[in-house]
Design an enzyme around this catalytic site. Structure first.
Site, PDB file in Angstrom:
ATOM      1  N   LYS A 168     -27.653  20.085  15.985  1.00  0.00           N
ATOM      2  CA  LYS A 168     -26.297  20.648  15.814  1.00  0.00           C
ATOM      3  C   LYS A 168     -25.308  19.510  16.060  1.00  0.00           C
ATOM      4  O   LYS A 168     -25.005  19.175  17.203  1.00  0.00           O
ATOM      5  CB  LYS A 168     -26.099  21.772  16.842  1.00  0.00           C
ATOM      6  CG  LYS A 168     -25.137  22.870  16.418  1.00  0.00           C
ATOM      7  CD  LYS A 168     -23.716  22.434  16.167  1.00  0.00           C
ATOM      8  CE  LYS A 168     -22.895  22.239  17.417  1.00  0.00           C
ATOM      9  NZ  LYS A 168     -21.575  21.643  17.147  1.00  0.00           N
ATOM     10  N   GLU A 243     -27.026  14.643  28.955  1.00  0.00           N
ATOM     11  CA  GLU A 243     -26.403  13.317  28.929  1.00  0.00           C
ATOM     12  C   GLU A 243     -24.896  13.552  28.893  1.00  0.00           C
ATOM     13  O   GLU A 243     -24.348  13.910  27.857  1.00  0.00           O
ATOM     14  CB  GLU A 243     -26.834  12.543  27.671  1.00  0.00           C
ATOM     15  CG  GLU A 243     -28.318  12.285  27.572  1.00  0.00           C
ATOM     16  CD  GLU A 243     -28.782  11.109  28.419  1.00  0.00           C
ATOM     17  OE1 GLU A 243     -27.975  10.566  29.199  1.00  0.00           O
ATOM     18  OE2 GLU A 243     -29.956  10.747  28.299  1.00  0.00           O
ATOM     19  N   CYS A 277     -19.546   7.167  26.397  1.00  0.00           N
ATOM     20  CA  CYS A 277     -19.909   7.766  27.690  1.00  0.00           C
ATOM     21  C   CYS A 277     -20.072   6.687  28.745  1.00  0.00           C
ATOM     22  O   CYS A 277     -19.707   6.868  29.896  1.00  0.00           O
ATOM     23  CB  CYS A 277     -21.188   8.570  27.544  1.00  0.00           C
ATOM     24  SG  CYS A 277     -22.531   7.607  26.846  1.00  0.00           S
ATOM     25  N   GLU A 376     -12.676  10.891  33.587  1.00  0.00           N
ATOM     26  CA  GLU A 376     -13.059  10.261  32.323  1.00  0.00           C
ATOM     27  C   GLU A 376     -11.929  10.485  31.317  1.00  0.00           C
ATOM     28  O   GLU A 376     -11.645  11.619  30.924  1.00  0.00           O
ATOM     29  CB  GLU A 376     -14.356  10.892  31.810  1.00  0.00           C
ATOM     30  CG  GLU A 376     -14.900  10.188  30.599  1.00  0.00           C
ATOM     31  CD  GLU A 376     -16.137  10.868  30.019  1.00  0.00           C
ATOM     32  OE1 GLU A 376     -16.130  12.106  29.886  1.00  0.00           O
ATOM     33  OE2 GLU A 376     -17.093  10.148  29.700  1.00  0.00           O
TER      34      GLU A 376
HETATM   35  P1  NAD Z   1     -18.278  18.470  23.943  1.00  0.00           P
HETATM   36  O1  NAD Z   1     -19.044  18.886  25.124  1.00  0.00           O
HETATM   37  O2  NAD Z   1     -16.999  19.105  23.641  1.00  0.00           O
HETATM   38  O3  NAD Z   1     -19.173  18.643  22.612  1.00  0.00           O
HETATM   39  C1  NAD Z   1     -20.479  18.140  22.513  1.00  0.00           C
HETATM   40  C2  NAD Z   1     -21.295  19.057  21.626  1.00  0.00           C
HETATM   41  O4  NAD Z   1     -21.404  20.322  22.256  1.00  0.00           O
HETATM   42  C3  NAD Z   1     -20.687  19.304  20.243  1.00  0.00           C
HETATM   43  O5  NAD Z   1     -21.721  19.353  19.280  1.00  0.00           O
HETATM   44  C4  NAD Z   1     -20.071  20.684  20.407  1.00  0.00           C
HETATM   45  O6  NAD Z   1     -19.979  21.389  19.190  1.00  0.00           O
HETATM   46  C5  NAD Z   1     -21.069  21.342  21.323  1.00  0.00           C
HETATM   47  N1  NAD Z   1     -20.547  22.511  22.054  1.00  0.00           N
HETATM   48  C6  NAD Z   1     -19.250  22.799  22.382  1.00  0.00           C
HETATM   49  N2  NAD Z   1     -19.178  23.988  23.028  1.00  0.00           N
HETATM   50  C7  NAD Z   1     -20.445  24.446  23.127  1.00  0.00           C
HETATM   51  C8  NAD Z   1     -21.029  25.603  23.705  1.00  0.00           C
HETATM   52  N3  NAD Z   1     -20.283  26.550  24.304  1.00  0.00           N
HETATM   53  N4  NAD Z   1     -22.368  25.744  23.664  1.00  0.00           N
HETATM   54  C9  NAD Z   1     -23.142  24.809  23.082  1.00  0.00           C
HETATM   55  N5  NAD Z   1     -22.652  23.698  22.491  1.00  0.00           N
HETATM   56  C10 NAD Z   1     -21.312  23.519  22.515  1.00  0.00           C
HETATM   57  O7  NAD Z   1     -18.146  16.903  24.089  1.00  0.00           O
HETATM   58  P2  NAD Z   1     -17.267  15.922  23.189  1.00  0.00           P
HETATM   59  O8  NAD Z   1     -15.853  16.005  23.600  1.00  0.00           O
HETATM   60  O9  NAD Z   1     -17.609  16.126  21.757  1.00  0.00           O
HETATM   61  O10 NAD Z   1     -17.896  14.529  23.634  1.00  0.00           O
HETATM   62  C11 NAD Z   1     -17.344  13.765  24.627  1.00  0.00           C
HETATM   63  C12 NAD Z   1     -18.158  13.857  25.895  1.00  0.00           C
HETATM   64  O11 NAD Z   1     -19.519  13.502  25.646  1.00  0.00           O
HETATM   65  C13 NAD Z   1     -17.684  12.881  26.936  1.00  0.00           C
HETATM   66  O12 NAD Z   1     -17.646  13.490  28.187  1.00  0.00           O
HETATM   67  C14 NAD Z   1     -18.755  11.795  26.904  1.00  0.00           C
HETATM   68  O13 NAD Z   1     -18.858  11.059  28.080  1.00  0.00           O
HETATM   69  C15 NAD Z   1     -19.967  12.578  26.617  1.00  0.00           C
HETATM   70  N6  NAD Z   1     -21.026  11.724  26.069  1.00  0.00           N
HETATM   71  C16 NAD Z   1     -22.095  11.433  26.857  1.00  0.00           C
HETATM   72  C17 NAD Z   1     -23.092  10.585  26.398  1.00  0.00           C
HETATM   73  C18 NAD Z   1     -24.289  10.251  27.255  1.00  0.00           C
HETATM   74  O14 NAD Z   1     -25.287   9.804  26.713  1.00  0.00           O
HETATM   75  N7  NAD Z   1     -24.259  10.421  28.565  1.00  0.00           N
HETATM   76  C19 NAD Z   1     -22.990  10.029  25.121  1.00  0.00           C
HETATM   77  C20 NAD Z   1     -21.880  10.337  24.354  1.00  0.00           C
HETATM   78  C21 NAD Z   1     -20.902  11.209  24.851  1.00  0.00           C
END
Ligand code: NAD
Length: 474
Positions: A168, A243, A277, A376
């Site tokens: 997804k 992650e 991240c 962050e």
């Molecule tokens: P987000 O949590 O908003 O979205 C991530 C994913 O989760 C998307 O595919 C989104 O559609 C999905 N999602 C949203 N609501 C959901 C729900 N209720 N149930 C299931 N899935 C849902 O994150 P973002 O803003 O897209 O990404 C930024 C964040 O990701 C930052 O905090 C960053 O640090 C983190 N990140 C972490 C890593 C790592 O490896 N540790 C890598 C990249 C990004």
């Protein structure tokens, strides 16, 4: 979307609009997957495990991954262009992501038939051993910031172990995930082994994380969503790899090779417009060299250029207007708190007015407990924090709710070890930061940065489960 080897619309026929962050214009309409589509994808994945995909040997899975890796490399320029349009990532950075995706697939292709169980010394009359088996159907929920790299490390490892995947992608950026499905089809990956269902998080993502037919979930994204995913998965006792975010430090001691450190100090903060991240968003500097490091970084900041992704400058835009507003709010907070802005990069004159641009910004003398040093930001903002000695460096470095990555710059060998041991995080880099991506190096967090490890060989254990067999033969 791509389900069971076929391209299809969403059951509801609804679509989502993707926006080009470089100019705010509509880019594409993609299928908006909902619960029925996720359900179909999970069934297709289950069918693949019980069918052609499940019958392949580990070596055959490896060969398919290698074929996918080669195709990704051949199409790296096209993938970089898609990522530039969709994520706003400068072309060079998008190309590096495509090369990393190819390398992940190559690494896991080679590793697929090298994951062994063990024979265990046990009671007389028994032979006891462990088997490594795939979980079954694995769900992969990924964010928009590094789609290709995250698909490589998570889907690549899961396929190597013989799982069938439901991916997804984030609603903001889906194009390279869909291109990846096309590449899998070209490489003859059996139908259903990889399914891609774009859609909103609260619809497709929520359905995937609570679906009873999913055997393992890998989630990469924010802390708040990660907690929702883990809670949803708990209802079916489904294991989850999380992650999440970070507030990672680079720690510069007075004896460091500053010339070597400088490019890492800045690049690790501004790469992908700070939307990483593992961004080194905090720079801790020992007092004797604090002014020198600040001045060197400031000089570099003043030379940074921000503009459209296809212009391939140092920074592109951030992903969305919403993200631009968040970053601007933090910069306003810096001003309101009286924190000195040391230097900013330059927005090029011909950058489209409706693009989501933020100038990279270096902030001086930020108290370790200030919001700018704790939260962050996910934008190109780095804070400088002075310290005296190792103990204070460790206290500040470990003093946030996160623990993802840390960098240490010092020539003192014993101190390198003490710091590596004392830092509470998943990866420590000494006299470098990020090790050029480090596909072979296990990656993941502690505290609010998550749990479980992806990348490297370790990921293959995460994407499989252990079965113990004890045979009594007398
Ligand atoms: P987000 O949590 O908003 O979205 C991530 C994913 O989760 C998307 O595919 C989104 O559609 C999905 N999602 C949203 N609501 C959901 C729900 N209720 N149930 C299931 N899935 C849902 O994150 P973002 O803003 O897209 O990404 C930024 C964040 O990701 C930052 O905090 C960053 O640090 C983190 N990140 C972490 C890593 C790592 O490896 N540790 C890598 C990249 C990004």
């Amino acid at each position: 979307m791509y389900i069971g080897g076929l391209w299809c619309e969403s059951t509801s026929r609804e679509t989502l609009e993707l926006v080009n962050p470089s100019d705010g214009s509509p880019l594409a309409d993609i299928a908006r997957g909902g619960p029925a589509d996720v359900d179909a994808a999970v069934s297709a994945a289950r069918g693949a495990i019980e069918g052609d995909w499940g019958r392949l040997t580990a070596a055959e899975r490896g060969r398919l991954l290698l074929a996918m890796s080669r195709r990704v490399l051949e199409q790296a320029d096209e993938l970089a262009r898609l990522e530039a349009l969709d994520v706003g990532k400068p072309l060079r950075q998008g190309r590096a992501d495509a090369v990393a995706l190819a390398r992940y697939l190559e690494f896991y292709a080679g590793a697929a038939d090298k994951v062994h169980g063990q024979t265990l010394p046990f009671a007389n009359g028994y032979t006891a051993l462990t088997l490594r088996e795939p979980h079954g159907v694995t769900g992969h929920i990924v964010p928009w910031n590094y789609p290709m790299q995250i698909i490589g490390r998570s889907v690549g490892a899961a396929l190597a172990m013989g799982n069938a995947c439901v991916l997804k992608p984030a609603e903001e950026a889906c194009l390279t995930a869909l291109a990846f499905a096309r590449i899998a089809a070209e490489a003859q990956l059996p139908a259903g082994a990889l399914n891609v269902v774009p859609g909103l998080g609260e619809e497709a993502g929520a359905e995937l994380s609570s679906h009873a037919g999913v055997d393992h979930l890998s989630f990469t994204g924010s802390v708040a969503t990660g907690a929702l995913v883990q809670a949803a998965a708990a209802r079916h006792a489904v294991p989850v790899t999380l992650e999440l975010g970070g507030k990672s430090p680079q720690i510069v001691f007075a004896d460091a090779d500053l010339e070597a450190a400088l490019p890492y100090l800045v690049n690790a903060g501004i790469q992908n417009a700070g939307q990483t991240c593992s961004a080194a968003s905090r720079v801790l500097v020992e007092r004797p060299v604090y002014d020198t490091v600040r001045n060197l970084m400031a000089e570099r900041y003043r030379s940074l250029k921000v503009g459209p992704a296809l212009a391939d400058l140092d920074l592109g835009p951030v992903i969305a207007r919403r993200q631009q507003t968040v970053v601007e709010r933090y910069l306003q907070l810096a001003v309101d708190s009286g924190l000195p802005i040391v230097a900013q990069g330059e927005l090029v004159a011909d950058a489209p007015e409706d693009g989501f641009y933020v100038r990279p910004t270096l902030v001086d003398h930020v108290p370790p407990e200030h919001a700018l040093a704790q939260e962050e930001i996910f934008g190109p903002v780095q804070v400088l924090i002075p310290f005296d000695g190792e103990a204070e460096a460790l206290r500040i470095a470990n003093g946030t709710p996160y623990g993802l990555v840390a960098g240490v710059w010092t020539r003192d060998g014993a101190r390198q070890w003490r710091m590596a041991r004392g830092l509470k995080c998943g990866q420590v880099f000494v006299n470098n930061y990020g090790a050029g991506g480090g596909i072979e190096l296990p990656f993941g967090g502690v505290k609010l940065s998550g749990h479980g490890r992806e990348k490297g060989f370790e990921a293959l254990y995460g994407f499989s489960r252990l079965k113990t067999v004890a045979i009594h033969h007398g």
